[in-house]
Design an enzyme around this catalytic site. Structure first.
Site, PDB file in Angstrom:
ATOM      1  N   ASP A 154      46.690  39.902  45.494  1.00  0.00           N
ATOM      2  CA  ASP A 154      45.638  39.227  44.717  1.00  0.00           C
ATOM      3  C   ASP A 154      44.852  40.241  43.896  1.00  0.00           C
ATOM      4  O   ASP A 154      44.398  41.258  44.428  1.00  0.00           O
ATOM      5  CB  ASP A 154      44.639  38.557  45.679  1.00  0.00           C
ATOM      6  CG  ASP A 154      44.824  37.063  45.779  1.00  0.00           C
ATOM      7  OD1 ASP A 154      45.466  36.474  44.893  1.00  0.00           O
ATOM      8  OD2 ASP A 154      44.314  36.494  46.762  1.00  0.00           O
TER       9      ASP A 154
ATOM     10  N   GLU B 100      45.984  25.082  45.307  1.00  0.00           N
ATOM     11  CA  GLU B 100      45.073  25.039  46.465  1.00  0.00           C
ATOM     12  C   GLU B 100      44.270  23.742  46.467  1.00  0.00           C
ATOM     13  O   GLU B 100      43.505  23.459  45.538  1.00  0.00           O
ATOM     14  CB  GLU B 100      44.129  26.266  46.440  1.00  0.00           C
ATOM     15  CG  GLU B 100      43.206  26.293  47.653  1.00  0.00           C
ATOM     16  CD  GLU B 100      42.585  27.647  47.932  1.00  0.00           C
ATOM     17  OE1 GLU B 100      42.984  28.657  47.320  1.00  0.00           O
ATOM     18  OE2 GLU B 100      41.673  27.686  48.789  1.00  0.00           O
TER      19      GLU B 100
ATOM     20  N   LYS C 234      48.691  38.271  41.797  1.00  0.00           N
ATOM     21  CA  LYS C 234      48.279  36.861  41.643  1.00  0.00           C
ATOM     22  C   LYS C 234      46.906  36.815  40.976  1.00  0.00           C
ATOM     23  O   LYS C 234      46.016  37.594  41.342  1.00  0.00           O
ATOM     24  CB  LYS C 234      48.233  36.157  43.004  1.00  0.00           C
ATOM     25  CG  LYS C 234      47.701  34.718  42.913  1.00  0.00           C
ATOM     26  CD  LYS C 234      48.044  33.880  44.126  1.00  0.00           C
ATOM     27  CE  LYS C 234      47.124  34.052  45.306  1.00  0.00           C
ATOM     28  NZ  LYS C 234      45.713  33.726  45.079  1.00  0.00           N
TER      29      LYS C 234
ATOM     30  N   GLU D   4      43.780  34.057  39.596  1.00  0.00           N
ATOM     31  CA  GLU D   4      43.239  32.690  39.662  1.00  0.00           C
ATOM     32  C   GLU D   4      42.808  32.229  38.279  1.00  0.00           C
ATOM     33  O   GLU D   4      42.169  32.990  37.546  1.00  0.00           O
ATOM     34  CB  GLU D   4      41.995  32.664  40.577  1.00  0.00           C
ATOM     35  CG  GLU D   4      42.326  32.811  42.034  1.00  0.00           C
ATOM     36  CD  GLU D   4      41.083  32.738  42.923  1.00  0.00           C
ATOM     37  OE1 GLU D   4      40.007  32.305  42.447  1.00  0.00           O
ATOM     38  OE2 GLU D   4      41.197  33.127  44.088  1.00  0.00           O
TER      39      GLU D   4
ATOM     40  N   ASP E  13      42.965  37.894  48.721  1.00  0.00           N
ATOM     41  CA  ASP E  13      41.571  38.371  48.782  1.00  0.00           C
ATOM     42  C   ASP E  13      40.755  37.547  49.778  1.00  0.00           C
ATOM     43  O   ASP E  13      39.576  37.799  50.002  1.00  0.00           O
ATOM     44  CB  ASP E  13      40.914  38.438  47.396  1.00  0.00           C
ATOM     45  CG  ASP E  13      40.818  37.093  46.712  1.00  0.00           C
ATOM     46  OD1 ASP E  13      41.343  36.080  47.252  1.00  0.00           O
ATOM     47  OD2 ASP E  13      40.218  37.030  45.618  1.00  0.00           O
ATOM     48  N   SER E  14      41.424  36.578  50.416  1.00  0.00           N
ATOM     49  CA  SER E  14      40.795  35.868  51.538  1.00  0.00           C
ATOM     50  C   SER E  14      40.419  36.856  52.636  1.00  0.00           C
ATOM     51  O   SER E  14      39.622  36.544  53.514  1.00  0.00           O
ATOM     52  CB  SER E  14      41.752  34.815  52.102  1.00  0.00           C
ATOM     53  OG  SER E  14      43.011  35.386  52.400  1.00  0.00           O
TER      54      SER E  14
HETATM   55  O1  KIV Z   1      43.401  34.759  49.143  1.00  0.00           O
HETATM   56  C1  KIV Z   1      44.302  34.101  49.686  1.00  0.00           C
HETATM   57  O2  KIV Z   1      44.659  34.308  50.855  1.00  0.00           O
HETATM   58  C2  KIV Z   1      44.948  33.067  48.895  1.00  0.00           C
HETATM   59  C3  KIV Z   1      45.821  32.090  49.618  1.00  0.00           C
HETATM   60  C4  KIV Z   1      45.042  31.256  50.532  1.00  0.00           C
HETATM   61  C5  KIV Z   1      46.636  31.303  48.715  1.00  0.00           C
HETATM   62  O3  KIV Z   1      44.769  33.005  47.736  1.00  0.00           O
END
Ligand code: KIV
Length: 259
Positions: free
Chosen positions: A81, A176, A110, A112, A42-43
């Site tokens: 994510d 992270e 994924k 968090e 989600d970056s």
């Molecule tokens: O959102 C993302 O790209 C991430 C990575 C940096 C691990 O969670």
């Protein structure tokens, strides 16, 4: 168990895991030849959309980018994510994770968080959804992006949460910006692989945002290494194209059709 996940678990203590983010097909198909894991992170909210926080990323946005990535990923494990506010309780998480898997055909999701998401992880795992964890800096909820694990209280909490997540059934975990020694302790205590970003070579694998690695985006983080300056390369190509268009050198007969 998904064959790819088995391979990833088997690499623990044998070979480092290579992981990168991808947000679209063309990049994903290049990375697929080199990575164990491709993460649709989600970056993308900050990297592609200039959002101030990943909180603004929606499920639809993640699904659309993941569908594109899926077209380029044939060998690697594809992880997506789950964005902010899409897994607030086990029921919501299951509904949304099922939707993500159905629409994108990804291999895993994924999430968090630590203690707060244990019942959620358990629910997904019980429903055969592979889950990757994420501890340390939690961009979806943290206000300050500072290194984690400086003080003993925080170190103990992170280690405890990593163990709880492993017991809940995650198959690997992103760490992270976790302090070097703590990364080592977590990596040694867990039987599943740890994947570090800004968390030292003590982790079982590494992940970076591809746009940072190739110099398409400017990262402010010290842990990012730019391996190539793609902005510069694209600039040179586009400048040349512009010149040739203006000088009527492009297209020439080779690039034109004749009856
Ligand atoms: O959102 C993302 O790209 C991430 C990575 C940096 C691990 O969670």
């Amino acid at each position: 168990m998904n064959g790819n996940i088995k391979n990833i678990l088997n690499k623990k203590n044998k070979s480092k895991l290579v992981c990168l983010t991808a947000y679209s097909k063309n990049i994903a198909s290049i990375l697929d030849n080199h990575c164990d894991i491709i993460l649709v992170g989600d970056s993308l909210g900050s990297v592609l959309y200039n959002y101030k926080s990943t909180k603004e990323v929606t499920l639809d946005t993640m699904i659309n980018h993941s569908k594109s990535v899926r077209l380029g990923v044939k060998k690697s494990l594809m992880v997506v994510d789950m964005p902010f506010n899409t897994y607030r309780n086990p029921k919501e998480a299951l509904k949304n994770a099922k939707l993500v898997i159905k629409k994108t055909k990804c291999d895993a999701v994924k999430l968090e968080g630590g203690k707060k998401i244990i019942s959620i992880v358990k629910k997904l795992v019980k429903n055969k959804i592979p889950v990757m964890g994420h501890l340390g800096i939690l961009p979806q909820t943290d206000k300050k992006f500072t290194f984690k694990g400086k003080k003993s209280l925080e170190r103990n909490r992170i280690l405890k949460e990593a163990k709880l997540l492993e017991a809940a059934g995650i198959f690997s975990i992103v760490l992270e910006c976790i302090e070097i020694k703590l990364s080592k302790v977590i990596t040694n205590k867990l039987t599943i692989p740890t994947i570090g970003i800004g968390s030292s070579a003590n982790c079982d694998g590494q992940v970076l945002v591809i746009d940072d690695l190739i110099g398409l985006s400017e990262s402010k983080f010290r842990f990012v290494k730019k391996y190539v300056n793609m902005s510069k390369i694209i600039n040179i190509a586009v400048k040349k194209y512009k010149f040739e268009v203006l000088k009527k050198k492009f297209p020439n007969s080779k690039h034109s059709f004749k009856n």
